[in-house]
Design a protein around this motif. Structure first.
Motif, PDB file in Angstrom:
ATOM      1  N   LEU A 151      38.391  25.927  51.017  1.00 19.12           N
ATOM      2  CA  LEU A 151      39.200  26.769  51.891  1.00 19.12           C
ATOM      3  C   LEU A 151      39.631  28.055  51.188  1.00 19.12           C
ATOM      4  N   GLN A 152      39.953  27.979  49.895  1.00 20.74           N
ATOM      5  CA  GLN A 152      40.313  29.185  49.147  1.00 20.74           C
ATOM      6  C   GLN A 152      39.138  30.156  49.085  1.00 20.74           C
ATOM      7  N   ASN A 153      37.924  29.628  48.914  1.00 20.70           N
ATOM      8  CA  ASN A 153      36.741  30.490  48.906  1.00 20.70           C
ATOM      9  C   ASN A 153      36.548  31.164  50.259  1.00 20.70           C
ATOM     10  N   ILE A 154      36.807  30.417  51.338  1.00 19.71           N
ATOM     11  CA  ILE A 154      36.689  31.015  52.676  1.00 19.71           C
ATOM     12  C   ILE A 154      37.723  32.126  52.837  1.00 19.71           C
ATOM     13  N   ILE A 155      38.981  31.850  52.418  1.00 17.62           N
ATOM     14  CA  ILE A 155      40.037  32.859  52.532  1.00 17.62           C
ATOM     15  C   ILE A 155      39.689  34.091  51.710  1.00 17.62           C
ATOM     16  N   ARG A 156      39.205  33.878  50.473  1.00 17.29           N
ATOM     17  CA  ARG A 156      38.822  34.998  49.609  1.00 17.29           C
ATOM     18  C   ARG A 156      37.709  35.824  50.258  1.00 17.29           C
ATOM     19  N   GLY A 157      36.747  35.138  50.854  1.00 12.35           N
ATOM     20  CA  GLY A 157      35.655  35.852  51.520  1.00 12.35           C
ATOM     21  C   GLY A 157      36.141  36.664  52.710  1.00 12.35           C
ATOM     22  N   ARG A 158      37.059  36.073  53.480  1.00  8.89           N
ATOM     23  CA  ARG A 158      37.608  36.797  54.641  1.00  8.89           C
ATOM     24  C   ARG A 158      38.442  37.994  54.189  1.00  8.89           C
ATOM     25  N   GLN A 159      39.199  37.839  53.090  1.00 10.58           N
ATOM     26  CA  GLN A 159      39.998  38.954  52.586  1.00 10.58           C
ATOM     27  C   GLN A 159      39.099  40.089  52.116  1.00 10.58           C
ATOM     28  N   GLU A 160      38.023  39.746  51.413  1.00 12.30           N
ATOM     29  CA  GLU A 160      37.081  40.777  50.969  1.00 12.30           C
ATOM     30  C   GLU A 160      36.449  41.475  52.167  1.00 12.30           C
ATOM     31  N   GLU A 161      36.131  40.681  53.190  1.00 11.16           N
ATOM     32  CA  GLU A 161      35.555  41.256  54.408  1.00 11.16           C
ATOM     33  C   GLU A 161      36.568  42.196  55.077  1.00 11.16           C
ATOM     34  N   ARG A 162      37.844  41.774  55.112  1.00  9.37           N
ATOM     35  CA  ARG A 162      38.910  42.594  55.700  1.00  9.37           C
ATOM     36  C   ARG A 162      39.081  43.896  54.922  1.00  9.37           C
TER      37      ARG A 162
END
Length: 196
Positions: A151-162
């Motif tokens: 889940l942290q990897n997903i959040i990190r990926g979404r933040q980078e995308e944002r």
């Protein structure tokens, strides 16, 4: 003139392949019969079809398949029957001992109300249950840790995308401001110079 040689390869058409199998099988058994009768040869022919069906021919002089295989074993000094039996016996013994061990552990893990237990046996049972609980808890913690990392990897990926989208928006607004600024500037100059 004789027939030309055809290339030996797998027949792709299933109907033609099955028809050829039956014809060739009958021819093979006919040749085996002729060889057994003409040359007084002992012969055992085993044939499995693609579907797993067994076809066999045993010459009349051979009393049984078992005796023929035993004769083969004696001649070649290999074991066909014994190896299989020994492997199965060893496998059965291994499975039997594993079942006994599991039954013993299961009996040890359950406490019957009607049975009398000694204090040392109850302490051993308690120790085993605590060890089992520790294993379950550590496995649960490992699974939860893995889920948290995922889940942290997903959040990190979404933040980078944002952040990437924010940069694109900021860049687009900068370009828009530059274009709007040059247009307003040119309009102001046009008015001052008297151009329409």
């Amino acid at each position: 003139m004789g027939r030309g040689r055809s290339e030996i390869k797998r027949i792709e058409n299933p109907t033609q392949r099955q028809s050829t199998f039956y014809k060739r099988r009958d021819g093979l058994f006919k040749k085996a019969r002729e060889l057994a009768v003409l040359c007084d040869a002992d012969l055992l022919l085993l044939l499995f079809s693609a579907s797993g069906k067994l076809y066999h021919f045993l010459s009349p002089t051979v009393p049984s398949v078992r005796e023929f295989v035993e004769r083969y074993e004696a001649t070649t000094h290999t074991k066909v029957w014994a190896d299989i039996r020994q492997e199965r016996r060893a496998e059965l013994e291994k499975v039997g001992s594993m079942c006994d061990l599991l039954e013993k552990q299961l009996r040890f893990m359950t406490v019957d109300d009607g049975e009398e237990y000694t204090v040392p046996s109850l302490e051993a049972l308690e120790h085993n249950l605590e060890a089992a609980m520790r294993k379950v808890r550590s496995e649960k913690d490992r699974k939860i840790g893995g889920e948290i990392c995922y889940l942290q990897n997903i959040i990190r990926g979404r933040q980078e995308e944002r952040y990437g989208l924010c940069d694109k928006i900021a860049h687009a607004e900068t370009l828009k401001d530059v274009e709007c600024g040059s247009t307003s500037l040119s309009n102001g100059l046009d008015l001052k110079l008297g151009f329409n």
